[in-house]
Design a protein around this motif. Structure first.
Motif, PDB file in Angstrom:
ATOM      1  N   VAL A 179      -1.615 -61.519  -7.753  1.00 10.41           N
ATOM      2  CA  VAL A 179      -1.666 -62.794  -8.477  1.00 10.41           C
ATOM      3  C   VAL A 179      -2.674 -63.699  -7.782  1.00 10.41           C
ATOM      4  CG1 VAL A 179      -0.369 -64.865  -9.108  1.00 10.41           C
ATOM      5  CG2 VAL A 179       0.727 -62.603  -9.241  1.00 10.41           C
ATOM      6  N   ASN A 181      -4.295 -67.200  -7.765  1.00 12.30           N
ATOM      7  CA  ASN A 181      -4.344 -68.592  -8.209  1.00 12.30           C
ATOM      8  C   ASN A 181      -5.511 -69.242  -7.506  1.00 12.30           C
ATOM      9  OD1 ASN A 181      -1.919 -70.112  -9.756  1.00 12.30           O
ATOM     10  ND2 ASN A 181      -1.239 -68.171  -8.876  1.00 12.30           N
ATOM     11  N   THR A 183      -8.431 -72.543  -7.388  1.00  9.92           N
ATOM     12  CA  THR A 183      -8.751 -73.903  -7.816  1.00  9.92           C
ATOM     13  C   THR A 183     -10.201 -74.199  -7.469  1.00  9.92           C
ATOM     14  OG1 THR A 183      -6.475 -74.558  -7.385  1.00  9.92           O
ATOM     15  CG2 THR A 183      -8.076 -76.331  -7.612  1.00  9.92           C
ATOM     16  N   GLN A 205      -5.381 -79.033 -12.993  1.00  3.93           N
ATOM     17  CA  GLN A 205      -4.776 -78.361 -14.145  1.00  3.93           C
ATOM     18  C   GLN A 205      -5.293 -76.933 -14.265  1.00  3.93           C
ATOM     19  OE1 GLN A 205      -7.414 -81.038 -16.997  1.00  3.93           O
ATOM     20  NE2 GLN A 205      -6.245 -79.559 -18.147  1.00  3.93           N
ATOM     21  N   PRO A 206      -4.428 -76.039 -14.696  1.00  2.66           N
ATOM     22  CA  PRO A 206      -4.884 -74.675 -14.979  1.00  2.66           C
ATOM     23  C   PRO A 206      -5.673 -74.664 -16.293  1.00  2.66           C
ATOM     24  CG  PRO A 206      -2.472 -74.827 -14.763  1.00  2.66           C
ATOM     25  CD  PRO A 206      -2.992 -76.207 -14.938  1.00  2.66           C
ATOM     26  N   ILE A 209      -6.060 -69.632 -19.029  1.00  4.30           N
ATOM     27  CA  ILE A 209      -5.005 -68.699 -18.616  1.00  4.30           C
ATOM     28  C   ILE A 209      -5.072 -67.418 -19.454  1.00  4.30           C
ATOM     29  CG2 ILE A 209      -2.502 -68.373 -18.486  1.00  4.30           C
ATOM     30  CD1 ILE A 209      -2.211 -71.325 -17.940  1.00  4.30           C
ATOM     31  N   PHE A 210      -5.115 -66.317 -18.810  1.00  6.91           N
ATOM     32  CA  PHE A 210      -5.161 -64.982 -19.421  1.00  6.91           C
ATOM     33  C   PHE A 210      -6.450 -64.702 -20.198  1.00  6.91           C
ATOM     34  CE2 PHE A 210      -0.294 -65.206 -19.503  1.00  6.91           C
ATOM     35  CZ  PHE A 210      -0.165 -64.383 -18.397  1.00  6.91           C
ATOM     36  N   ILE A 227      -3.763 -60.542 -11.990  1.00  4.52           N
ATOM     37  CA  ILE A 227      -3.486 -61.730 -12.808  1.00  4.52           C
ATOM     38  C   ILE A 227      -4.275 -62.858 -12.193  1.00  4.52           C
ATOM     39  CG2 ILE A 227      -1.711 -63.329 -13.623  1.00  4.52           C
ATOM     40  CD1 ILE A 227       0.321 -61.078 -13.283  1.00  4.52           C
ATOM     41  N   THR A 229      -5.462 -66.828 -12.495  1.00  5.38           N
ATOM     42  CA  THR A 229      -5.263 -68.131 -13.120  1.00  5.38           C
ATOM     43  C   THR A 229      -6.140 -69.172 -12.442  1.00  5.38           C
ATOM     44  OG1 THR A 229      -2.959 -67.519 -13.543  1.00  5.38           O
ATOM     45  CG2 THR A 229      -3.549 -69.832 -13.829  1.00  5.38           C
ATOM     46  N   HIS A 231      -7.878 -72.911 -11.897  1.00  9.38           N
ATOM     47  CA  HIS A 231      -7.476 -74.313 -12.020  1.00  9.38           C
ATOM     48  C   HIS A 231      -8.701 -75.196 -11.776  1.00  9.38           C
ATOM     49  CE1 HIS A 231      -3.753 -72.223 -10.974  1.00  9.38           C
ATOM     50  NE2 HIS A 231      -3.038 -73.286 -11.288  1.00  9.38           N
ATOM     51  N   LEU A 240     -10.733 -72.623  -3.647  1.00  8.62           N
ATOM     52  CA  LEU A 240      -9.706 -72.049  -2.773  1.00  8.62           C
ATOM     53  C   LEU A 240      -8.878 -71.102  -3.629  1.00  8.62           C
ATOM     54  CD1 LEU A 240      -8.143 -73.211   0.249  1.00  8.62           C
ATOM     55  CD2 LEU A 240      -6.426 -72.781  -1.502  1.00  8.62           C
ATOM     56  N   THR A 242      -5.655 -68.510  -3.620  1.00  4.60           N
ATOM     57  CA  THR A 242      -4.439 -68.038  -2.968  1.00  4.60           C
ATOM     58  C   THR A 242      -4.001 -66.779  -3.702  1.00  4.60           C
ATOM     59  OG1 THR A 242      -3.832 -70.286  -2.369  1.00  4.60           O
ATOM     60  CG2 THR A 242      -2.072 -68.638  -2.344  1.00  4.60           C
TER      61      THR A 242
END
Lengths: 334, 334, 334, 334
Positions: A179, A181, A183, A205-206, A209-210, A227, A229, A231, A240, A242
């Protein structure tokens, strides 16, 4: 001295290219160009970006005929829209120029990808075949031979630098997708005026998505599903990421550390954290990707930080240039 | 209950008007409108401004025929472009509505001013004559009788609230013009996309030196020349004005304190600082203008802070509404 | 190669010094030091400031005995508190080192000034007499001979660079003091934890009205009274000064332009704007002071922008070093 | 009217409590208190937080003897450090007050948890047994009977509101732990001066990986394991949580929508997005938690946004108050 042309020099990535190449001891900036329709045509780069006043005061020339320039330069940097790069790159390549393209036009060797994610039909399958993906730490040998380098996207650079050592070492549990995530600072959206990126509208804000176009780019080059996502963050520069992964049973923290060490101990522009994880402030304005990680049981979190305009775009392009022409890899970058 | 229409409700001032009027116990928002050409027409206000989701979910109706609405409402707020207000206000006024105009279209009773500073020829000299300038603390009696209130600009509100007590009390040296240095948040430029107000471009800088349209507005209503230098600040909301003045010989700090006390001790939306001067954070999101000052010899520095969208626009408009209709002055504001 | 010691290397100015001197071709950083009591003693500079990881990884050594270091280095940079510089500088000077002091300890040759504004009694009048004020563009010849350079404060640098050409050319009306409104980034307050500079507390506000210690520094070196009002801005770095002046009758815009041209046309680190005025973003991270102006009648507004940590501190210190030792003035700076 | 005492009123959550309770029609703020050692004791709340000038000008009284106050008030809000709440709450409870504790002192009914994560041994197991966890949307019936409400942490509120409908409906694949990536504004760290939260040091970064004290709080009340990675964001207020989950085979997007609808359709302070996901700007300054989601195959991403000081602390405390005393749930909140 190599003569070079920067197309799309007025944008944020273009400015950084101009800055690096201006101080590069083996490069001569022959000209800065923008599309013939650009309202910036004719202005000085330093009129738009006052930080360059007295440093790079060259004019932004309207590019109407690529062929005209192709004969005068050895190297071309395209910091242009995807469709523009798609059209321009072959013209410079045919004339023998070495091309570093910062757009998405030649990153994935799959025509359908362009229809789905970029909204145009790719016309240059031959160049797609020849293009080398410029993830510098992993494509060193291929870049040395390339005529066309497709510099990776900003998110894909951070994501792959974080995950590729683990994938290559076979440390990840296949049943559970990593996953990511991530930004990004607002400059990732470019310099065009938009309500979305206006000062009073930006907040964390994201988005996408997908269905962000960097997702298939990551998957294609990493060779494993993820996956992803993205932001939008309320800062001008930096990414950055994660990344949360599941390790195979029995894989230890030491195994992870070794995988990263093996991948990057001799790479000057990836900085591994022995303890802790990076913060964005450590990389803004710098050509590094900083990476740290933590393990608990089978869970692994990798954090990667980079400047989206530099390691995620312009400094990686210059890093590829340095590799391609045999210059020291960090020349003009640090 | 008074029925009201907010025109230009999708902009930053419009949103604040909608918020205040939605919770105002004597007001009913009949409709929110935007220009018929606006891309926002048909959307919900809360789609554009998600903070209002569940609070004000009204649609933004395209305004094609003012007369149609004029019959249905008692009060109109115009948070529209200057030319639009210039054209619309008379239509609502003729139908008997009370109009609060947040634009510059009726602030200065001088036709030439509009040609020079707003780029259009004013066609409604009769309404210019009748318009009341809505600097609430100083125009109370006139506002009570007004049919058209021209709500002051954001900079002029802070500047005049800082200087008017001194001018009225005759404390300032006539030979030396007050120097107003004011810094505004980016929302002062409106919600329209523009490179100038994009996230990555904003940084502290003066603009409109010697020719900002708020300069003559200040001078006209203050009745004394000033030097006014506006700055764009890297924050979304608020104005801080630092005003440097020369006192007449013999004027004491006590005289200055008394002038401010006399002007504002009974004004609920001006907060005087007994010691120190205000910071921007004290007023953001609030309907106050905060004022403090310091004296050394003949030199006086007055600092005024306000939220440019509130006391500099929407809350002052609602304050004028409250005065006009005999409601408590701060109703729905604090 | 000159050996150098940076004392106070863990602060914001110290970091910038370390960065410049690390890449300076004629300088060798012998050591980085902090006070013996500092909690940072023993750490790596790059642990505190991760941007330097892999670039300057030297440890921060506790400075207990200046004499011990004085013999090992040729040049000392003091990025220390005023009292610390006051005590340390003479020890290094006696040992023959050339000292560049970034504090206020030797900037004004007036003992009473230190009691009033810095809260200590100056013990080194002899060194005050010998110290050269390092306003680089105006003190070139003196800096070449100096053993102790007192690098100017951040506000005084911007203020004097804006005003000195006008004062020297005799263009200003003597009856009206120039009004300097300047806004500084938060880094100007140093790296020490404080509620005042904590993230959630910072907002635009004036401070030190009529009693900031940089006011007498400006007046002493400019030789003319001014009104100086500093502001804290909500950005990490940079100073923008807006200076409002009254010209003598008959002085033209051309006269002003000539005064600036004469002063700075051959100064590589002052950039004059031919039209418009600078914004903060043009100088952040760069060693320049950018200056522009506008004239209307007898009124003149000069705008000066600089990075408070660079031209307002560290880059000016290195500029002075370059002048002192006959290196190119911008060496390692651009 | 209920008399209330706010302890810890000078901090960020305390200020928000004071603001809400000041305008609450059934509450009377009897006093504001801070610890007897606090440097803020004796000051006005509005001296520390100028936005409250003229609104809440009460003094911050030093709290030396809880019993003294316990007799004078009906309700106590503790916006205090965990250890302080641990000690104070029982004193007020014994005197019959209803206590809303915003700290972590009574959130998890497990003594070992306090030793491990909060560093103290819990002495009040009896009150731990009686404490009601104040996740308002899920604990309505219990809160109505509670004497001690342990208001949830900021991250746990957003995380649980995002996940609990899915857990309760049994939609999540048990083999794969939900991944919660959340980013909080700096105010989450409180108002105490610290280099970590100083303006020039803050940038996006993860912290407390695998060992943040909010992780076990989430797990304990959610009843299912999760991976929780908090981040510090460069904004003053707000939390955005992006939660990545694996659905059980066969679970559809419609199933997810129904789970959220069932949980929250009648909850006024949770706003469900029918399309898209929330941005931080929609909730800052407001008492809502906004939730949106997206599904692709078995992958589900839920995004929850709230103001960390409001729904993540003070407004949820007042919401619990309203539930406890039978007032309308949103009274004084919107």
């Amino acid at each position: 001295m190599l003569n070079t042309l920067i197309v799309g020099a007025s944008g944020y990535a273009g400015v950084e290219l101009a800055t690096y190449l201006n101080r590069h001891p083996h490069m001569n900036i022959t000209a800065l160009a923008v599309s013939a329709q650009s309202p910036d045509a004719g202005k000085l780069l330093s009129d738009l970006h006052p930080q360059l006043k007295g440093i790079v005061d060259l004019p932004l020339q309207p590019l109407s005929d690529a062929a005209e320039w192709a004969d005068k330069v050895d190297v071309v940097f395209l910091a242009t829209a995807h469709e523009v790069s798609h059209d321009l790159a072959p013209e410079f390549l045919k004339a023998g120029c070495v091309v570093f393209d910062l757009s998405g036009a030649f990153r994935v060797n799959d025509g359908a990808f362009y229809n789905q994610y970029y909204g145009f039909t790719h016309q240059h399958g031959d160049w797609l075949d020849k293009a080398v993906y410029g993830l510098a730490e992993w494509q060193h040998e291929k870049i040395k031979e390339a005529q066309l380098v497709a510099v990776p996207g900003c998110y894909p650079t951070a994501s792959q630098l974080a995950l590729k050592p683990l994938v290559e070492a076979g440390l990840l549990n296949q049943d559970q997708w990593p996953v990511i995530n991530a930004t990004s600072g607002v400059s990732g959206a470019g310099r065009k005026a938009s309500v979305t990126t206006s000062f009073c509208e930006v907040s964390l804000q994201p988005y996408g998505i997908f269905n962000h176009r960097h997702h298939p780019e990551i998957v294609a080059h990493l060779g494993t599903p993820v996956i992803f996502t993205p932001h939008l963050g309320n800062f001008p520069r930096g990414i950055l990421a994660t990344v949360t992964c599941r390790l195979k049973p029995g894989v230890s923290e030491q195994d992870v550390a070794e995988a990263f060490h093996n991948a990057y101990h001799d790479k000057p522009l990836v900085r591994l954290y022995k303890k802790g994880v990076p913060a964005l402030k450590g990389v803004v304005g710098l050509p590094f990707c900083d990476i740290g990680f933590a393990v608990q049981g089978e869970h692994l979190i990798v954090v990667a930080a980079e400047d989206n305009l530099l390691k995620g775009a312009s400094s990686q392009a210059v890093q590829c240039l340095n590799i391609r022409f045999g210059f020291p890899e960090t020349l003009s970058l640090i």
